[in-house]
Scaffold this active site. Sequence first.
Site: not given
Ligand code: ADP
Ligand code: MG
Length: 311
Positions: A9-10, A127, A211, A273
């Site tokens: 998303g970023n 969801k 995604k 992820k």
């Molecule tokens: P994207 O939009 O890239 O899918 P998300 O917000 O869904 O991003 O996922 C990334 C976020 O996951 C990070 O910003 C962090 O806040 C969170 N996060 C949760 N658990 C962890 C972890 N164990 N290590 C790193 N980040 C984590």
């Molecule tokens: Mg995400």
Amino acid sequence: MRVLLALGGNAMTNADGRARSEDQISAAEIAMDAVADLVVSGVDVVLTHGNGPQVGNLLVKNELAAAVVPPVPLDWCGAQTQATLGNVLMNALDAALARRDTARPSAALVTRTLVDADDPGFTHPTKPIGRYVSADDALPMIAHGEIWEDRGEKGWRRLVACPEPLEVIDAPAVLALIEAGFVVIANGGGGIPTVRDDAGVLRGVEAVIDKDLGAALLARSVDVDILVVATDVPHAILGYGTPEAAPIGRVTVAQMRDHAAQGHFASGSMGPKVDAACRFVEDTGNTCVITDLASILAAVRGEAGTIVSAN
Ligand code: ADP
Ligand code: MG
């Protein structure tokens, strides 16, 4: 070398989460600057991207305009955001390549992903999507057959199916474009959720696909060497948010599965992820790197990020 880069998303919204068109264009410019370096380094790049904030915005329009224009279903929201974000990303990539005195054709593909019509998500959706509304505002939507949940103080939120992605239906088109030299943007938002009926006819469904899991499936379908999951943190972290927090560097898929089983990765963010990374590595024996946008070139060289490999 062929790399699939999954943009979080970023890469498509402002750091403060705002998603005005100008915010999305500026974020895409930053992301494509990094991608252009990868392209110039000689890598064949395939891109996919999230669409949560963009679909959220479309849903608000659906709600507010329901009395004037017919609401569009979720699969259409997916198709619309794939096209819009594809357009924004192509413009940004062309400009970033031009700054490097390079040109490379790009193409954004409206991409369908097969899901099972009997996925449990369709009978028990889990969801949450869109914005929180009051009980009064949720009731008319519930009357229209939507499922909404009382989330306490914040209000009510819609729940939809998030079925398992089974097959990237349009993978052959992605492959043909890659082989013709295009930078391909495909399967955005995990793909347009689509079911196949007994007669073989395809039909979009009210659902969203994760995604990251969609990216892992696409990566496998088009034979990429490295899957890079680009998010807003440079590593997956053990003990995230605790004083013992420790970034993970090189790790085997078996170790990563262990860490996940111990609950180190939050289910709505890092969890999918890590699952996507493990699935890709287990299925192909190739490598997946979880990292941030600034590190993607180093990640592809094996010098940055959380590098998940077979052994
Ligand atoms: P994207 O939009 O890239 O899918 P998300 O917000 O869904 O991003 O996922 C990334 C976020 O996951 C990070 O910003 C962090 O806040 C969170 N996060 C949760 N658990 C962890 C972890 N164990 N290590 C790193 N980040 C984590
Ligand atoms: Mg995400």
